[in-house]
Design an enzyme around this catalytic site. Structure first.
Site, mmCIF file in Angstrom:
data_model
loop_
_atom_site.group_PDB
_atom_site.id
_atom_site.type_symbol
_atom_site.label_atom_id
_atom_site.label_comp_id
_atom_site.label_asym_id
_atom_site.label_seq_id
_atom_site.Cartn_x
_atom_site.Cartn_y
_atom_site.Cartn_z
ATOM 1 N N GLU A 170 -5.870 -4.877 10.534
ATOM 2 C CA GLU A 170 -4.834 -3.869 10.751
ATOM 3 C C GLU A 170 -5.123 -3.103 12.035
ATOM 4 O OE1 GLU A 170 -2.704 -2.635 6.940
ATOM 5 O OE2 GLU A 170 -4.528 -1.450 7.029
ATOM 6 N N HIS A 207 -9.769 1.429 4.530
ATOM 7 C CA HIS A 207 -8.506 1.523 5.279
ATOM 8 C C HIS A 207 -8.728 2.454 6.478
ATOM 9 C CE1 HIS A 207 -4.407 2.659 6.331
ATOM 10 N NE2 HIS A 207 -4.034 1.528 5.751
ATOM 11 N N ASN A 266 0.866 -1.175 0.000
ATOM 12 C CA ASN A 266 0.000 0.000 0.000
ATOM 13 C C ASN A 266 0.904 1.226 0.000
ATOM 14 O OD1 ASN A 266 -1.790 2.059 0.510
ATOM 15 N ND2 ASN A 266 -2.381 1.360 2.561
ATOM 16 N N GLY A 315 2.139 2.187 10.868
ATOM 17 C CA GLY A 315 3.112 3.268 10.733
ATOM 18 C C GLY A 315 3.813 3.624 12.035
ATOM 19 N N SER A 345 3.005 -2.221 10.433
ATOM 20 C CA SER A 345 4.453 -2.309 10.685
ATOM 21 C C SER A 345 5.048 -3.664 10.335
ATOM 22 C CB SER A 345 4.774 -1.920 12.138
ATOM 23 O OG SER A 345 4.375 -0.583 12.386
ATOM 24 N N LYS A 347 0.173 4.275 -0.403
ATOM 25 C CA LYS A 347 -0.454 5.474 0.181
ATOM 26 C C LYS A 347 -0.222 6.714 -0.709
ATOM 27 C CE LYS A 347 -0.333 3.319 4.680
ATOM 28 N NZ LYS A 347 -0.273 3.431 6.123
ATOM 29 N N GLU A 352 -7.098 4.808 7.611
ATOM 30 C CA GLU A 352 -6.862 6.231 7.323
ATOM 31 C C GLU A 352 -8.081 6.845 6.631
ATOM 32 O OE1 GLU A 352 -3.067 5.630 5.413
ATOM 33 O OE2 GLU A 352 -2.241 5.053 7.359
#
Ligand code: PGA
Length: 249
Positions: free
Chosen positions: A166, A94, A4, A172, A211, A6, A96
């Site tokens: 996730e 996702h 991904n 991250g 991660s 991003k 985010e």
């Protein structure tokens, strides 16, 4: 194994990243692992061109999609457009998108249906926040996201879908969930899908994300119900992403 990317590479950087990744992989790797890269929308066409011209077995993913096929939806990208670009996977919901852009479980459900309607594979993302984990609410959060996200789908549609667990606190941050915790949640998710959609649970692929790096991937993949990984940061480096893909080597 899904990279991904991003909101990182431009279309020119994407071309280089796809090529570099392909140089580091052997034909046999693609037989063992489905390799997917998900660059930003503006780079999809460039990535598709390289993949076709060089006959690469890398699959193309998108990071988001509209649930509508066309219309007055300024700024949206339709599943028709993605399918025409040979996109085969679409990341949906996702964290985010959920946290920064207010996407709901119902939105994710409509997007999953739109992706399937155009014969692409949805990657439905689910996961709890640090606070929810502290409050022992992780399973409840994830089960709500999975149940609503897959609502109304046929068993066949569920079977061909991908779910990515996730945990938000692991994205991250360099803090990976332990292989036991990630594997436990993957087993929980497969059980949940089985309760709702029967035998489709055997076919649905469950990824872990948060991660992931070359050092922790093998331990995660050793878990029975983890079928792959959704990789952010480490997928931007072709060497690192290639060693994640070749975790078995
Ligand atoms: P990360 O991102 O690997 O950088 O933690 C994972 C993701 O957001 O899909």
């Amino acid at each position: 194994m899904v990279g991904n990317w991003k909101m990182h590479p431009t279309h020119l950087e994407t071309i280089q990243m796809v090529q570099k990744l392909s140089y580091r992989l052997e034909p046999g790797d693609y037989e063992r692992v489905d390799v997917v890269v998900a660059p930003p929308f503006t780079a999809l066409r460039s990535a598709q061109t390289v993949i076709e011209a060089d006959h690469l077995s890398i699959r193309l993913g998108a990071q988001n999609v509209s649930w509508e096929d066309e219309g007055a939806y300024t700024g949206e990208i339709s599943p028709v457009m993605l399918a025409k670009l040979a996109v085969t996977y679409v990341i949906v919901g996702h964290s985010e998108r959920r946290e920064l852009f207010g996407e709901s479980d119902a939105d994710a459900n409509r997007k999953v249906a739109a992706v399937l309607r155009h014969s692409m594979t949805p990657i439905l993302c689910v996961g709890e926040t640090a606070e929810e984990r502290e409050a022992d609410f992780s399973e409840e959060k994830v089960s709500g996201q999975v149940l609503v996200g897959l609502q109304g789908l046929s068993a066949g549609a569920v079977e061909s879908s991908v779910i990515a667990y996730e945990p938000i606190w692991a994205i991250g941050t360099g803090r990976t969930a332990s292989a036991d915790d990630a594997g436990g949640m993957a087993t929980f998710i497969r059980g949940l899908v089985g309760d709702q959609h029967g035998g489709a649970a055997e076919g649905v692929r469950i990824l872990y994300g948060g991660s992931v790096n070359p050092g922790n991937i093998a331990g995660l993949m050793a878990k029975r119900d983890i079928d792959g990984a959704l990789v952010g940061g480490a997928s931007l480096d072709p060497d690192e992403f290639a060693s994640i893909i070749r975790y078995f080597a």
